[in-house]
Write an enzyme that holds these catalytic residues in place. Sequence first.
Site, short mmCIF file in Angstrom:
data_model
loop_
_atom_site.label_atom_id
_atom_site.label_comp_id
_atom_site.label_asym_id
_atom_site.label_seq_id
_atom_site.Cartn_x
_atom_site.Cartn_y
_atom_site.Cartn_z
N ASP A 283 -6.29 -2.37 -18.27
CA ASP A 283 -5.51 -1.18 -18.26
C ASP A 283 -5.78 -0.50 -19.61
O ASP A 283 -4.65 0.04 -19.93
CB ASP A 283 -3.90 -1.99 -18.37
CG ASP A 283 -3.45 -2.68 -16.96
OD1 ASP A 283 -4.24 -2.05 -16.14
OD2 ASP A 283 -2.90 -3.41 -17.06
N MET B 74 -4.97 -6.25 -6.53
CA MET B 74 -4.66 -7.26 -7.30
C MET B 74 -5.63 -8.19 -7.94
O MET B 74 -5.39 -9.36 -8.39
CB MET B 74 -3.46 -8.23 -6.68
CG MET B 74 -2.12 -7.47 -6.39
SD MET B 74 -1.58 -6.73 -8.02
CE MET B 74 -0.86 -8.10 -8.60
N ARG B 75 -6.86 -7.60 -7.99
CA ARG B 75 -8.16 -8.46 -8.56
C ARG B 75 -8.57 -7.75 -9.64
O ARG B 75 -8.79 -6.50 -9.60
CB ARG B 75 -9.00 -8.70 -7.25
CG ARG B 75 -9.50 -9.92 -6.83
CD ARG B 75 -10.07 -9.95 -5.57
NE ARG B 75 -9.19 -10.63 -4.67
CZ ARG B 75 -9.24 -11.93 -4.56
NH1 ARG B 75 -9.92 -12.85 -5.49
NH2 ARG B 75 -8.47 -12.81 -3.76
N LEU C 58 -11.82 -6.30 -11.38
CA LEU C 58 -13.18 -5.93 -10.79
C LEU C 58 -14.08 -6.54 -11.83
O LEU C 58 -13.89 -6.52 -13.16
CB LEU C 58 -13.17 -4.51 -10.78
CG LEU C 58 -12.44 -3.81 -9.76
CD1 LEU C 58 -12.33 -2.32 -9.62
CD2 LEU C 58 -13.10 -4.19 -8.20
N GLU D 214 5.47 7.21 -9.17
CA GLU D 214 4.13 7.08 -8.80
C GLU D 214 3.57 7.39 -7.64
O GLU D 214 2.44 8.06 -7.46
CB GLU D 214 4.03 5.16 -8.62
CG GLU D 214 4.24 4.24 -9.72
CD GLU D 214 3.99 3.08 -9.24
OE1 GLU D 214 2.99 2.54 -8.51
OE2 GLU D 214 4.76 2.13 -9.96
N SER E 282 1.47 5.47 -15.17
CA SER E 282 0.25 6.04 -15.79
C SER E 282 -0.98 5.94 -14.80
O SER E 282 -1.07 4.80 -14.18
CB SER E 282 -0.20 5.17 -16.93
OG SER E 282 0.77 4.92 -18.08
N ASN F 6 -6.69 4.09 -11.58
CA ASN F 6 -5.89 3.04 -11.20
C ASN F 6 -4.50 3.38 -11.59
O ASN F 6 -4.32 4.54 -12.35
CB ASN F 6 -6.08 1.71 -11.83
CG ASN F 6 -4.92 0.80 -11.62
OD1 ASN F 6 -4.68 0.43 -10.35
ND2 ASN F 6 -4.36 0.09 -12.75
N GLU G 16 -14.03 -1.97 -18.31
CA GLU G 16 -13.93 -3.46 -18.44
C GLU G 16 -12.73 -4.21 -18.72
O GLU G 16 -12.39 -5.43 -18.63
CB GLU G 16 -15.37 -3.80 -19.21
CG GLU G 16 -16.67 -3.70 -18.43
CD GLU G 16 -17.13 -2.35 -18.62
OE1 GLU G 16 -16.39 -1.52 -19.06
OE2 GLU G 16 -18.39 -1.97 -18.26
N HIS H 192 -0.78 2.50 -12.88
CA HIS H 192 -0.14 1.33 -13.68
C HIS H 192 1.11 1.44 -13.72
O HIS H 192 1.50 2.49 -14.48
CB HIS H 192 -1.11 0.82 -14.74
CG HIS H 192 -0.28 -0.42 -15.37
ND1 HIS H 192 -0.59 -1.76 -15.14
CD2 HIS H 192 0.43 -0.40 -16.82
CE1 HIS H 192 0.10 -2.60 -15.92
NE2 HIS H 192 0.76 -1.93 -16.96
N GLY I 136 0.86 -1.20 -0.09
CA GLY I 136 -0.11 -0.08 0.13
C GLY I 136 0.95 1.41 -0.04
O GLY I 136 0.33 2.15 0.53
N SER I 137 1.94 1.24 -0.66
CA SER I 137 2.69 2.47 -0.50
C SER I 137 2.20 3.52 -1.25
O SER I 137 2.26 4.68 -1.02
CB SER I 137 4.15 2.15 -1.01
OG SER I 137 4.26 2.03 -2.25
N ASN I 138 1.20 3.44 -2.58
CA ASN I 138 0.80 4.35 -3.22
C ASN I 138 -0.39 4.83 -2.40
O ASN I 138 -0.90 6.05 -2.44
CB ASN I 138 0.17 3.70 -4.61
CG ASN I 138 1.45 3.68 -5.66
OD1 ASN I 138 1.80 4.95 -5.99
ND2 ASN I 138 1.77 2.45 -5.95
#
Length: 185
Positions: free
Chosen positions: A142, A87-88, A90, A171, A133, A104, A139, A106, A13-15
């Site tokens: 990325d 990491m899932r 959606l 980031e 980015s 998000n 859907e 990336h 969770g650093s971001n």
Amino acid sequence: MPKKVGILISGRGSNMMALVENAGEAYEVAVVASDKPEAPGLTWALEHGIPIFALSPKGIGKPAYEAALSAALREAGVEIVALAGYMRLLSDEFVADWRGRIVNIHPSLLPAYKGLDTHQRAIGAGETEAGCSVHIVTEELDAGDVLGQARVPILPDDDAETLAARVLAEEHRLYPRVLAEFAAR
Ligand code: GRF
């Protein structure tokens, strides 16, 4: 009034920490949620006075998990969902529910190097530049509109680890700035 953001994490969770530490007039972090109840970032969030929501989809299945997640986000008044090392994938239903309001970060210069293992792939391809980015989540993985990017050089001695560290530092600068711009729209 700052917009309320819900941050989704799966790991360190650093971001998320960078987003919390740089919140201000444009956005505030209303909740940090995770699919991994043991995610180290959750402890940090609690210590910083931020409500958390932790639920594993294991055993209850993805639809029930996402329904509970969505309900928790709404209950916290969330207007923007920010993925930060979540990491899932959606579901289409979740994305439709929050259409245009999920962002998000990336670790590549999208549209190049979507998906995983971006740093090794960029080095292997002989690229001289990498980056990160912030984009809208749709859907398709990325593939949503890019809201902002930061660039770093790839140095001759880089391996995936040294490059990842250089990108990660960017980031942490890029995400809060772009989220603030997005929230101010
Ligand atoms: C970051 O590299 C981010 O770009 C990617 O996953 C990593 C998460 O790191 N999506 P952290 O959990 O924010 O430290």
